[in-house]
Every structure is written in structure tokens, then in C-alpha cells.
Design a protein around this motif. Sequence first.
Motif, short mmCIF file in Angstrom:
data_model
loop_
_atom_site.label_atom_id
_atom_site.label_comp_id
_atom_site.label_asym_id
_atom_site.label_seq_id
_atom_site.Cartn_x
_atom_site.Cartn_y
_atom_site.Cartn_z
N LEU A 171 0.87 -1.19 0.00
CA LEU A 171 0.00 0.00 0.00
C LEU A 171 0.90 1.23 0.00
O LEU A 171 1.68 1.44 0.93
N GLN A 172 0.79 2.02 -1.05
CA GLN A 172 1.63 3.22 -1.14
C GLN A 172 1.17 4.26 -0.12
O GLN A 172 -0.01 4.33 0.21
N ASN A 173 2.11 5.04 0.35
CA ASN A 173 1.81 6.11 1.32
C ASN A 173 0.70 7.02 0.81
O ASN A 173 0.67 7.34 -0.37
N HIS A 174 -0.16 7.40 1.70
CA HIS A 174 -1.24 8.34 1.38
C HIS A 174 -2.23 7.79 0.35
O HIS A 174 -2.95 8.54 -0.28
N THR A 175 -2.23 6.48 0.16
CA THR A 175 -3.22 5.87 -0.73
C THR A 175 -4.25 5.20 0.17
O THR A 175 -3.88 4.54 1.14
N PRO A 176 -5.53 5.37 -0.10
CA PRO A 176 -6.52 4.73 0.77
C PRO A 176 -6.54 3.21 0.57
O PRO A 176 -6.19 2.71 -0.50
N PHE A 177 -6.93 2.51 1.63
CA PHE A 177 -7.12 1.06 1.51
C PHE A 177 -8.61 0.80 1.33
O PHE A 177 -9.43 1.16 2.17
N TYR A 178 -8.97 0.18 0.22
CA TYR A 178 -10.38 -0.13 -0.05
C TYR A 178 -10.68 -1.59 0.28
O TYR A 178 -9.90 -2.48 -0.08
N TYR A 179 -11.79 -1.79 0.96
CA TYR A 179 -12.21 -3.16 1.33
C TYR A 179 -12.34 -3.98 0.04
O TYR A 179 -13.11 -3.62 -0.85
N PRO A 180 -11.61 -5.11 -0.08
CA PRO A 180 -11.65 -5.86 -1.33
C PRO A 180 -13.02 -6.50 -1.57
O PRO A 180 -13.68 -6.94 -0.63
N GLU A 181 -13.42 -6.58 -2.82
CA GLU A 181 -14.77 -7.04 -3.15
C GLU A 181 -14.90 -8.57 -3.05
O GLU A 181 -16.01 -9.09 -3.00
N PHE A 182 -13.77 -9.29 -2.98
CA PHE A 182 -13.84 -10.75 -3.03
C PHE A 182 -13.86 -11.41 -1.65
O PHE A 182 -13.70 -12.61 -1.53
N THR A 183 -14.01 -10.59 -0.61
CA THR A 183 -14.05 -11.18 0.73
C THR A 183 -15.19 -10.60 1.55
O THR A 183 -15.62 -9.46 1.31
N ASN A 184 -15.66 -11.40 2.50
CA ASN A 184 -16.62 -10.89 3.49
C ASN A 184 -16.05 -11.00 4.88
O ASN A 184 -16.77 -10.85 5.87
#
Length: 203
Positions: free
Chosen positions: A36-49
Motif C-alpha cells: 500500500l503506497q503512502n497516502h493511498t486509501p485502503f479499499y475493502y476488497p470485493e472478493f471477501t466478506n
Amino acid sequence: MKIICVGRNYADHAKELGNSIPDEPVIFMKPKSALLQNHTPFYYPEFTNELHYECEIVLRVSKNGKYIQEKHASNYYDAVTVGIDFTARDLQDELKKKGLPWEKAKAFDNSAVVGKFIPVTPEFNRKSINFSLLKNGEKVQEANSSQMIFSIDKIIENISNYFSLNIGDLIFTGTPAGVGECVTGDVLEGFIENQSLFSVEVK
Ligand code: ZN
């Protein structure tokens, strides 16, 4: 650059997931695109619950090497921090059940969060590093590196029997007990001692 990770390196964590204590380090890898690059948001991945955080001490490799002996291992990293080995636990359980590789559950884009590095100076106590993770301000993981089943130096020795270490590689050294789920909106903050080294929000 590659990211090498150790699994099941704390007895109480192996137990909480129902895994046996390994007699040799469990190793897996994440590609560069997992960082994860600095200052990049982490988005909840669509393939997991069932997205889990795993807070871990991370080493930065500072010297190229292969077949590194335990007694020389401390010459091969120059900085430490904490990070998160994000894991799609539901997917990992499915893959484990089928005896398949873990990569889809562990090595996906942005699955490796890495904090600000602390230089390893002569005063820095490599054998006893306290670290912790707060979720929404509440402590969920806390451990000391001395609780590792395989010490930092042993890990470096073992990894380097199979994979050359190169300057800039990162080593995730395993997570202690307390792993758990995170959901959109959660904020995860990692510490070594009282120093906050990363804060990441799940978007
Ligand atoms: Zn992990």
C-alpha cells in the motif's frame, strides 16, 4: 523488491486459528503490487466478506545475501517498523481446505501496509521489541518480539536458504494473537513502544 512473510510465528496465534506449532518457519510471499503506497486509501476488497488485520514487525533488508548464518543475520537489516498483513480469512480458509496456495487471500493489491521505519541503531534492542495495534482507538494486539517462535535472526537464516535477500526487500515476521475482522470505516494504528508508525482507514 519482494515481500517475504512468516506465518504462525507466535504460539498463541497459531492456537487461535487452530493451527499446529510449526517446526520450521512457514513462509509465503507478496508481490510488489501488494504494498500500500503512502497516502493511498485502503479499499475493502470485493472478493471477501471477512477481512482480517494481522499486525506484525517488519524488517527492511539492507544488504544482499544468500545462505546467511543466524549469527550474521543482524547485518542484513537496518530498520524496523510495524505493518499489516491484510488477509481475506474466508478465502484463505477455503483455499487451505482444498490444499491450494494462499496468494489470493494474502497477496492481493494493497494487502501489505508498512509503517514509518525506525533505524536500528546500536542502542536499539533488537531482541525485545514491544508492538501493538489499535483498532478505532482500542488495543486489539500487543506482543513482544521475544515471543516469536523463530527469532528475527533465525527467520533471516531460514529464508535465505531458499530466496536471495536483496536490498529493499521487506520481511513480515508474523502476527501475535488477537487477529480479527475489520470493516469499512475502521481505523488501524500500529505502534512500536509508544511511537505511532502508521494509521490506515478501511474505505
Ligand atoms: Zn501474517
